[in-house]
Write an enzyme that holds these catalytic residues in place. Structure first.
Site, PDB file in Angstrom:
ATOM      1  N   ASP A 276      44.993 -36.747  84.487  1.00 47.12           N
ATOM      2  CA  ASP A 276      45.025 -35.449  84.767  1.00 47.12           C
ATOM      3  C   ASP A 276      46.912 -34.933  85.546  1.00 47.12           C
ATOM      4  O   ASP A 276      47.796 -37.115  85.046  1.00 47.12           O
ATOM      5  CB  ASP A 276      44.578 -34.207  85.379  1.00 47.12           C
ATOM      6  CG  ASP A 276      44.403 -33.170  84.254  1.00 47.12           C
ATOM      7  OD1 ASP A 276      44.699 -32.345  84.702  1.00 47.12           O
ATOM      8  OD2 ASP A 276      43.739 -32.639  84.154  1.00 47.12           O
TER       9      ASP A 276
ATOM     10  N   HIS B 214      45.777 -28.205  87.562  1.00 45.11           N
ATOM     11  CA  HIS B 214      44.723 -28.314  86.377  1.00 45.11           C
ATOM     12  C   HIS B 214      44.202 -29.825  87.589  1.00 45.11           C
ATOM     13  O   HIS B 214      43.149 -30.000  87.193  1.00 45.11           O
ATOM     14  CB  HIS B 214      45.248 -29.249  85.314  1.00 45.11           C
ATOM     15  CG  HIS B 214      44.176 -29.148  84.121  1.00 45.11           C
ATOM     16  ND1 HIS B 214      43.480 -30.024  83.564  1.00 45.11           N
ATOM     17  CD2 HIS B 214      43.248 -27.695  83.646  1.00 45.11           C
ATOM     18  CE1 HIS B 214      42.672 -30.397  82.703  1.00 45.11           C
ATOM     19  NE2 HIS B 214      42.666 -28.851  82.457  1.00 45.11           N
TER      20      HIS B 214
ATOM     21  N   SER C   6      38.015 -27.752  80.104  1.00 48.58           N
ATOM     22  CA  SER C   6      38.447 -28.482  81.154  1.00 48.58           C
ATOM     23  C   SER C   6      37.786 -28.188  82.426  1.00 48.58           C
ATOM     24  O   SER C   6      37.595 -28.923  83.357  1.00 48.58           O
ATOM     25  CB  SER C   6      39.548 -27.667  81.834  1.00 48.58           C
ATOM     26  OG  SER C   6      41.315 -28.005  80.924  1.00 48.58           O
TER      27      SER C   6
END
EC number: 3.4.21.94
Length: 662
Positions: free
Chosen positions: A195, A236, A412
């Site tokens: 990520d 994220h 996600s």
């Protein structure tokens, strides 16, 4: 003299790159090939790092790394070349090829990869303003812990324990608490988070951070900390990591699904363009060490893109599942995507790969989210953001700089929950291979209260008696059932693949005349690749249509199970590019018998309101490839675990040797 034209070009590209980084929904270079400052170089003979550095030094390049530990293939970059340009740098390539040690040199193209669940800029800024500086109070550990975690945000984690909070349905969760009570927390299992970086200094993550297995593929160093931005764009990976491995009873945020497991940080998303070489080294990084590789990203979810793995990254993943983890195979988990009903995740070559486990999402009240992608390759689902009217309706997890959030969203947020459940299963049985994790997922996932909020995709029974849904696969993961079955799992027979047949007769079709093609197969009976009991089924298809997005494809198995392997995509108006040998995959025929007649239907139906416009297409090829086993897949499983499976108390007996429950 300054070349102003060149300067303007570079400046313009720089602006585009910045926009692509901040607003990834803008496909700024979709129609223009982007060339990076990376080269794939192959040596004439094995030479290792010493020769690689010598080649780089003599040609003005910088040596980055070998490709998948190869002794002949290298990754070189040239710092004097812009990282995103519109023309190939021919002089630099010629310089490399002129070196006597170099066999070939290719300048790599760049392409976009998008984080799943990425919100609009306004939403991120709003979320950022709601954040308050967190004062960390380290708890005093006591010998006895409460049955439930004492973490302050645990009650917001409805995916762990749904009591009806935030408008959810009580009991609709991952059944994780019961798995914890059985003694499983993911101990000694590592998940590699691919990520934009992890805040490994976060109080809930730092004790579960696996530094040894971490690496920064954006800046090529072993310190993959997220790059700061005013919008917290790079939060994220930290949010995904917290869902998996946030520590228990630390008094900070919530707790991870597998709070005893470790997370490794493989930072790669924080760059404007991806290359095949970066993805290859990423997905093949230390493949004998991490158990699970996680990805909550993929090609752009715009309803137009048909994209996936390139050659090197495909080699890395195939090598990982075949040889990783000392032969047991790495587990690759992918978020199915957030394109909603206007897209199809079978057009995403990562989520639709048989080597990966594609995870979709459901809301806390059992409905499907508006952003959910549907496709026949989705194996199961977990939970993402729930009722939008509640401030805590998102997924509660860790955030950057010691903070917490309750607004993580999209697939996600769903996929990391699956990584956590798989970590629990691997603790229960460390001999599980990559196929067995997929079998356990299909056998123990449950319908529970899940339904399609739009009423389009109903629950159906496959020919093998397993209940599935086109949106959510075989249902929501159940951690307790999975670890219970994993604990006494006895393995699977050997896996083979069979090319069942091919039809390359050119056929024309239009709005009034769909086409229907059949292939009769015996599953390669009598050969070394005989497949009688199915796992993954692929249809390699080549076609072209006036509007490719108006095409729907159905595949029907000999046991009368019909999978929609491609749905309509209203945003795709491409009439020039063909779909060329694209592998449309289905898992809806899992454990079915392969023998008999397979039927492919291709339908062209306008969906743009232009019913008077004439549309047509040409179908060129269909190759049917089946993957599975020659022998009964569940013949060796213990009967005493049947009460926890879908395969119990038969109303009929299936040829696989297992009784399937209606």
């Amino acid at each position: 003299m300054v070349n102003f034209q060149s300067w303007r070009t570079r400046r313009f590209l720089g602006i585009l790159v910045t926009l692509a980084l901040v607003l990834p929904e803008l496909v700024v270079c979709k129609e223009v090939e982007v060339l990076t400052n990376s080269w794939l170089v192959e040596l004439e003979a094995p030479g290792g790092a010493r020769v690689a550095r010598d080649v780089a030094k003599r040609t003005g390049f910088t040596y980055v790394s070998p490709v998948l530990n190869s002794q002949t293939q290298l990754h070189l970059i040239h710092k004097g070349v812009h990282h995103a340009r519109s023309k190939r740098s021919v002089p630099h390539t010629r310089l490399l090829k002129a070196h006597p040690y170099v066999k070939s040199a290719v300048q790599l193209t760049g392409y976009l990869r998008q984080k799943r669940g990425y919100k609009s800029l306004d939403a991120i800024l709003t979320d950022f303003r709601l954040q308050k500086p967190k004062i960390v109070n380290y708890p005093v550990f006591e010998r006895s812990k409460p049955k439930l975690p004492s973490d302050p945000d645990f009650d917001k984690e409805g995916y762990l324990r749904n009591t009806g909070q935030s408008g959810g349905v009580a009991g609709l969760d991952l059944n994780v608490v019961e798995a914890w009570e059985m003694g499983y927390t993911g101990t000694d299992v590592t998940t590699a988070i691919m990520d934009d970086g992890i805040d490994y200094l976060h109080p809930d993550l730092r004790h579960n951070y696996n530094a040894e297995h971490s690496y920064d593929f954006s800046s090529n160093d072993p310190y993959p900390y997220p790059r700061y931005t005013d919008t917290w764009f790079n939060s994220h990976g930290t949010r995904c990591a917290g869902e998996v491995s946030a520590a228990r009873d630390k008094g900070n945020c919530g707790v991870g699904v597998a709070y005893g497991s470790k997370v490794a940080d493989l930072r790669m998303l924080d760059q404007p363009f991806m290359t095949d070489l970066i993805e290859a080294n990423l997905t093949g990084h230390m493949s004998n060490l991490p158990y699970i590789y996680s990805a909550s990203w993929g090609p752009t979810d715009d309803g137009k893109t048909v994209d996936g793995r390139r050659n090197l990254s495909m080699r890395a993943i195939v090598n990982g599942v075949n040889n990783g983890r000392n032969g047991k195979g790495n587990i690759y988990v992918w978020a199915s995507g957030d394109g909603g009903p206007n897209d199809d995740c079978n057009c995403d070559g990562y989520a639709a790969s048989m080597w990966t486990i594609s995870i979709n999402s459901a809301t806390n009240d059992g409905q499907t989210a508006g952003y959910d992608l549907s496709c026949s390759s989705t194996l199961a689902s977990t939970f993402s953001n729930g009722k939008a009217t509640s401030r805590d309706a998102g997924v509660a997890t860790t955030d950057l700089y010691g903070n917490c959030t309750a607004s993580h969203s999209g697939t996600s947020a769903a996929a990391p929950e699956a990584y956590g459940v798989f970590a629990l299963a691997l603790e229960a049985n460390r001999n599980l291979n990559w196929r067995e994790i997929q079998h356990l997922t299909g056998l123990t996932s449950k319908r529970n209260s899940l339904s399609d909020s739009n009423g389009v995709h109903a629950w159906k029974y496959s020919g093998a008696g397993l209940e599935f849904n086109h949106l959510v696969g075989y249902g929501v993961l159940d951690a307790a059932l999975m670890v219970d079955l994993a604990h006494t799992w006895k393995g699977l027979p050997e896996r083979f693949h069979c090319t069942a047949g091919s039809d390359s007769t050119e056929r024309y079709f239009d709005m009034c005349n769909p086409i229907r093609i059949t292939i009769d197969t015996d599953g390669c009976a009598g050969s070394d690749s005989e497949v009688n009991y199915l796992e993954h089924v692929q249809s390699f298809i080549t076609l072209r249509a006036t509007f490719r997005g108006d095409v729907t494809i159905y595949l029907t198995s000999p046991m009368s199970d019909t999978s929609m392997t491609l749905s309509q995509r209203p945003n795709e108006d491409d009439g020039k590019n063909s779909t060329t040998r694209w592998p449309f995959m289905t898992v809806h025929t899992w454990a079915e018998l392969s023998h008999g007649r397979w039927t492919l239907e291709v339908i062209l139906e306008p969906i743009r309101g232009l019913k008077t416009n004439y549309e047509e297409g040409v179908f060129k090829e269909w190759t049917l490839v089946m993957h599975g086993s020659k022998e009964q897949p569940y013949r060796d499983q213990p009967d005493n675990k049947a009460k926890h499976q879908k395969l119990y108390k038969p109303k009929r007996q299936h040829a696989s040797g297992i009784a399937f429950r209606k």
